[in-house]
Design a protein around this motif. Structure first.
Motif, PDB file in Angstrom:
ATOM      1  N   LEU A   1       0.878  -1.178   0.000  1.00 14.52           N
ATOM      2  CA  LEU A   1       0.000   0.000   0.000  1.00 14.52           C
ATOM      3  C   LEU A   1       0.910   1.219   0.000  1.00 14.52           C
ATOM      4  O   LEU A   1       1.575   1.507   0.998  1.00 14.52           O
ATOM      5  N   VAL A   2       0.940   1.924  -1.115  1.00 17.68           N
ATOM      6  CA  VAL A   2       1.991   2.915  -1.352  1.00 17.68           C
ATOM      7  C   VAL A   2       1.410   4.321  -1.406  1.00 17.68           C
ATOM      8  O   VAL A   2       0.595   4.646  -2.280  1.00 17.68           O
ATOM      9  N   GLY A   3       1.829   5.164  -0.453  1.00 20.79           N
ATOM     10  CA  GLY A   3       1.462   6.564  -0.479  1.00 20.79           C
ATOM     11  C   GLY A   3       2.503   7.385  -1.206  1.00 20.79           C
ATOM     12  O   GLY A   3       3.397   6.858  -1.879  1.00 20.79           O
ATOM     13  N   SER A   4       2.416   8.698  -1.032  1.00 27.38           N
ATOM     14  CA  SER A   4       3.272   9.586  -1.819  1.00 27.38           C
ATOM     15  C   SER A   4       4.580   9.943  -1.130  1.00 27.38           C
ATOM     16  O   SER A   4       5.449  10.559  -1.734  1.00 27.38           O
ATOM     17  N   GLY A   5       4.746   9.585   0.131  1.00 29.24           N
ATOM     18  CA  GLY A   5       5.939   9.992   0.862  1.00 29.24           C
ATOM     19  C   GLY A   5       7.061   8.972   0.782  1.00 29.24           C
ATOM     20  O   GLY A   5       7.026   7.994   0.017  1.00 29.24           O
ATOM     21  N   ASP A   6       8.080   9.211   1.616  1.00 21.61           N
ATOM     22  CA  ASP A   6       9.230   8.319   1.648  1.00 21.61           C
ATOM     23  C   ASP A   6       8.847   6.919   2.129  1.00 21.61           C
ATOM     24  O   ASP A   6       9.506   5.942   1.751  1.00 21.61           O
ATOM     25  N   ASN A   7       7.819   6.811   2.969  1.00 21.33           N
ATOM     26  CA  ASN A   7       7.388   5.480   3.396  1.00 21.33           C
ATOM     27  C   ASN A   7       6.950   4.642   2.196  1.00 21.33           C
ATOM     28  O   ASN A   7       7.184   3.442   2.140  1.00 21.33           O
TER      29      ASN A   7
ATOM     30  N   VAL B   1      -0.267  -1.101  -4.673  1.00 16.16           N
ATOM     31  CA  VAL B   1      -1.472  -0.276  -4.756  1.00 16.16           C
ATOM     32  C   VAL B   1      -1.027   1.171  -4.593  1.00 16.16           C
ATOM     33  O   VAL B   1      -0.525   1.556  -3.528  1.00 16.16           O
ATOM     34  N   LEU B   2      -1.198   1.970  -5.638  1.00 12.03           N
ATOM     35  CA  LEU B   2      -0.721   3.351  -5.636  1.00 12.03           C
ATOM     36  C   LEU B   2      -1.862   4.286  -5.259  1.00 12.03           C
ATOM     37  O   LEU B   2      -2.788   4.505  -6.045  1.00 12.03           O
ATOM     38  N   LEU B   3      -1.801   4.847  -4.053  1.00 10.79           N
ATOM     39  CA  LEU B   3      -2.869   5.743  -3.617  1.00 10.79           C
ATOM     40  C   LEU B   3      -2.779   7.114  -4.276  1.00 10.79           C
ATOM     41  O   LEU B   3      -3.775   7.826  -4.357  1.00 10.79           O
ATOM     42  N   ALA B   4      -1.587   7.498  -4.704  1.00  6.81           N
ATOM     43  CA  ALA B   4      -1.405   8.777  -5.404  1.00  6.81           C
ATOM     44  C   ALA B   4      -0.444   8.524  -6.561  1.00  6.81           C
ATOM     45  O   ALA B   4       0.747   8.852  -6.480  1.00  6.81           O
ATOM     46  N   PRO B   5      -0.920   7.931  -7.659  1.00 11.67           N
ATOM     47  CA  PRO B   5      -0.028   7.516  -8.751  1.00 11.67           C
ATOM     48  C   PRO B   5       0.830   8.655  -9.293  1.00 11.67           C
ATOM     49  O   PRO B   5       1.984   8.436  -9.673  1.00 11.67           O
ATOM     50  N   GLU B   6       0.287   9.859  -9.292  1.00 13.70           N
ATOM     51  CA  GLU B   6       1.037  10.995  -9.862  1.00 13.70           C
ATOM     52  C   GLU B   6       2.168  11.457  -8.955  1.00 13.70           C
ATOM     53  O   GLU B   6       3.049  12.211  -9.382  1.00 13.70           O
ATOM     54  N   ARG B   7       2.164  11.002  -7.685  1.00 14.10           N
ATOM     55  CA  ARG B   7       3.207  11.434  -6.745  1.00 14.10           C
ATOM     56  C   ARG B   7       3.972  10.256  -6.158  1.00 14.10           C
ATOM     57  O   ARG B   7       4.620  10.387  -5.122  1.00 14.10           O
TER      58      ARG B   7
ATOM     59  N   VAL C   1       0.749  -7.889   3.650  1.00 14.60           N
ATOM     60  CA  VAL C   1       0.440  -6.527   3.231  1.00 14.60           C
ATOM     61  C   VAL C   1       1.435  -5.596   3.899  1.00 14.60           C
ATOM     62  O   VAL C   1       1.646  -5.661   5.121  1.00 14.60           O
ATOM     63  N   VAL C   2       2.058  -4.734   3.113  1.00 13.22           N
ATOM     64  CA  VAL C   2       3.021  -3.761   3.627  1.00 13.22           C
ATOM     65  C   VAL C   2       2.372  -2.377   3.587  1.00 13.22           C
ATOM     66  O   VAL C   2       1.981  -1.897   2.520  1.00 13.22           O
ATOM     67  N   ASP C   3       2.237  -1.768   4.750  1.00 17.31           N
ATOM     68  CA  ASP C   3       1.572  -0.473   4.885  1.00 17.31           C
ATOM     69  C   ASP C   3       2.593   0.650   4.751  1.00 17.31           C
ATOM     70  O   ASP C   3       3.329   0.961   5.679  1.00 17.31           O
ATOM     71  N   GLY C   4       2.611   1.273   3.570  1.00 16.40           N
ATOM     72  CA  GLY C   4       3.446   2.446   3.332  1.00 16.40           C
ATOM     73  C   GLY C   4       2.603   3.628   2.901  1.00 16.40           C
ATOM     74  O   GLY C   4       3.018   4.425   2.059  1.00 16.40           O
ATOM     75  N   ILE C   5       1.412   3.749   3.501  1.00 17.77           N
ATOM     76  CA  ILE C   5       0.464   4.778   3.061  1.00 17.77           C
ATOM     77  C   ILE C   5       0.906   6.165   3.504  1.00 17.77           C
ATOM     78  O   ILE C   5       1.034   7.098   2.711  1.00 17.77           O
ATOM     79  N   VAL C   6       1.130   6.321   4.808  1.00 23.40           N
ATOM     80  CA  VAL C   6       1.417   7.636   5.378  1.00 23.40           C
ATOM     81  C   VAL C   6       2.699   7.556   6.190  1.00 23.40           C
ATOM     82  O   VAL C   6       2.932   6.566   6.899  1.00 23.40           O
ATOM     83  N   GLY C   7       3.510   8.606   6.126  1.00 18.87           N
ATOM     84  CA  GLY C   7       4.758   8.634   6.881  1.00 18.87           C
ATOM     85  C   GLY C   7       4.579   9.183   8.279  1.00 18.87           C
ATOM     86  O   GLY C   7       3.452   9.384   8.754  1.00 18.87           O
ATOM     87  N   ILE C   8       5.701   9.471   8.941  1.00 21.75           N
ATOM     88  CA  ILE C   8       5.643   9.898  10.331  1.00 21.75           C
ATOM     89  C   ILE C   8       5.062  11.300  10.492  1.00 21.75           C
ATOM     90  O   ILE C   8       4.717  11.706  11.605  1.00 21.75           O
ATOM     91  N   GLY C   9       4.936  12.027   9.406  1.00 20.69           N
ATOM     92  CA  GLY C   9       4.372  13.368   9.504  1.00 20.69           C
ATOM     93  C   GLY C   9       2.863  13.406   9.402  1.00 20.69           C
ATOM     94  O   GLY C   9       2.255  14.478   9.527  1.00 20.69           O
ATOM     95  N   GLY C  10       2.214  12.268   9.197  1.00 20.36           N
ATOM     96  CA  GLY C  10       0.768  12.244   9.052  1.00 20.36           C
ATOM     97  C   GLY C  10       0.057  12.587  10.349  1.00 20.36           C
ATOM     98  O   GLY C  10       0.489  12.214  11.431  1.00 20.36           O
ATOM     99  N   THR C  11      -1.045  13.309  10.252  1.00 17.93           N
ATOM    100  CA  THR C  11      -1.868  13.635  11.416  1.00 17.93           C
ATOM    101  C   THR C  11      -3.320  13.342  11.088  1.00 17.93           C
ATOM    102  O   THR C  11      -3.740  13.410   9.935  1.00 17.93           O
ATOM    103  N   GLY C  12      -4.085  13.026  12.111  1.00 11.47           N
ATOM    104  CA  GLY C  12      -5.489  12.698  11.909  1.00 11.47           C
ATOM    105  C   GLY C  12      -5.655  11.306  11.348  1.00 11.47           C
ATOM    106  O   GLY C  12      -4.686  10.596  11.067  1.00 11.47           O
TER     107      GLY C  12
END
Length: 490
Positions: free
Chosen positions: A53-59, A80-86, A130-141
């Motif tokens: 599960l791939v987000g846009s950050g370094d994670n 799984v690309l949650l933000a393909p453009e980033r 499943v590898v969770d790389g959605i949000v990095g350590i800067g995520g809030t909420g």
């Protein structure tokens, strides 16, 4: 000792380290450690089905590079690309070169195309890992809707779940969980622990935590935001009598506790104090007969705290009922004082703040909420902030009891977290034992921070020993303290 640093501190250290290293070297170190941890968790890599599960950050980049390593070892890896453009371009290219693919025919979760979404969910439900790389350590909420839907799907699957650095949706600095979040079986964190991995409720989402050394130790500051003591640290704190010691030189702790309605609180507080390293225990209160019948070595007085004799520390409040005068009298003493239970309700805040000797307050979440004027749920959801705020308001060291116990120093600075306990410690009287134990350590000369930290550690360990997977009473916990003490010292 395990230490944890804030997001700001970690990022500053990463920037300093990256300036010394070839471009991309730090991410490759993280990815190598992540891939190794994933392989250890699933056992057999060849033929396994892995979803990233791939987000846009370094994670997300860490997850992609780790996925490439697993793909080269024969795993079927889909991203799984949650933000393909980033998406991290180098990580994605490495995955595709290694034989990995993009789940959902390249649509990504963020595209929300019905065909792609169905394929993504199917891939997750069929995954071994499943590898969770959605949000990095800067995520809030909490997670956003697309990510929250994926997290729910992961929860329904039978896959092992590995979080990259920390579970997506939890707050790295505070341990708060304000919405949907991923629940991991294993969290692989890089360089140092983050506070949220050690504090509930976020700690419950992290599963087991594996720290991967990426070289940050050379650039992190000496003082961390959070400390978690281990056996060797507690062993250094525990008092050991010398050849010239006598009962008075070892320290005398006074216990002002109990009432006609709650005599057992006095007995339990004394039971903890007798096992806490002080040379003698003085008891003051209406439960003297009950205390002496159970512990004849206790020095009992019915003349009030001021006339009980010399002590090096007081414990006041357990089972005290409405005896505000005794609480006030103890707070006037020029020795360290531990305030617990009814004492927390009866203590005048100005009187606590005016004290020159150390004060240690030991509330549970409900008592802390009453002192702060907020709902209990607010304290339980923001434990770190609550402990710090209470310590600041009262000018006292605060031991906030719970599934992870926090000890916040009156002067601010580092907070200590303890997780040696067990849910079986949630039993009547357990806190009275802790109060006596911590008070005894105060009397033996430890600071309020050290006494609270060591007592919480031993108390939690004693709870594990006493319960051993079955219900245990507070008296069982007290009797297990010597075994916990020996386990730490040995």
């Amino acid at each position: 000792m395990r230490t944890a640093y804030s997001v700001e501190t970690v990022r500053a250290a990463e920037r300093e380290l990256m300036a010394r290293l070839p471009e991309g070297a730090l991410m490759q170190r993280a990815a190598a450690g992540l891939a190794a941890a994933c392989a250890d968790l699933i056992g057999r890599v060849y033929g396994s089905r892995v979803v990233l599960l791939v987000g846009s950050g370094d994670n997300g980049g860490d997850a992609l590079y780790a996925g490439a390593r697993l793909a080269r070892r024969g795993a079927a890896v889909a991203a799984v690309l949650l933000a393909p453009e980033r998406v991290h371009p180098g990580g994605l290219a490495a995955l595709l070169r290694a034989g990995g693919r993009i789940a959902g025919s390249g649509t990504g979760a963020g595209a929300a195309a019905s065909a792609g979404v169905g394929a993504v969910e199917e891939a997750i439900l069929r995954a071994d890992l499943v590898v969770d790389g959605i949000v990095g350590i800067g995520g809030t909420g909490g997670l956003r809707p697309d990510a929250a839907r994926l997290a729910a799907c992961v929860g329904e699957s039978g896959a092992a779940v590995v979080a990259v650095d920390l579970p997506s949706g939890v707050d790295a600095d505070t341990g708060e969980v304000r919405g949907a979040a991923v629940r991991a079986d294993l969290t692989v964190t890089f360089g140092t622990h983050k506070p949220g991995l050690l504090i509930d409720p976020a700690r419950e989402y992290a599963g087991s935590v594996r720290l991967v050394d990426i070289g940050l130790g050379d650039v992190l500051p000496a003082e961390a935001e959070l400390e978690a003591l281990q056996h060797v640290d507690v062993a250094r704190l525990l008092p050991v009598p010398g050849a010239e010691s006598d009962k008075y030189r070892r320290g005398v702790v006074g216990i002002a506790a109990g009432s006609a309605r709650y005599p057992g609180a006095a007995v339990l507080a004394v039971s903890g104090a007798l096992r806490g390293g002080a040379g003698a225990v003085r008891y003051v209160g209406p439960a003297g007969d009950a205390v002496v019948s159970r512990f004849p070595e206790t020095l009992v007085s019915d003349q009030g705290p001021a006339k009980a004799g010399r002590v090096q520390a007081w414990v006041v409040g357990p089972g005290a009922g409405d005896d505000a005068s005794t609480v006030a009298e103890v707070l006037e003493a020029d020795v360290p004082v531990l305030v617990d239970a009814d004492g927390l309700r009866l203590a005048d805040r100005d009187a606590v703040r005016a004290r020159t000797a150390p004060t240690l307050m030991t509330p549970h979440a409900g008592e802390a909420a009453a002192l702060l004027g907020v709902a209990r749920e607010e304290v339980e959801g923001a434990r770190l902030a609550s402990a710090r705020e209470l310590a600041s308001r009262y000018g006292a060291t605060v031991l906030l009891k719970g599934s992870t116990t926090l000890v916040a120093d009156a002067a601010g600075g580092v907070v200590r977290v303890n997780a040696t306990g067990t849910p079986w410690l949630a039993t009547a009287g357990s806190g009275d034992v802790l109060s006596g134990l911590a008070g005894s350590l105060l009397a033996s000369g430890l600071s309020a921070l050290d006494a609270g930290s060591a007592a919480a550690y031993l108390h939690g360990l004693a709870g594990r020993f006493a319960a051993d997977g079955a219900p245990a009473g507070a008296h069982d916990v007290a009797e297990a303290i010597p075994g916990a003490w020996r386990d730490v010292r040995d």
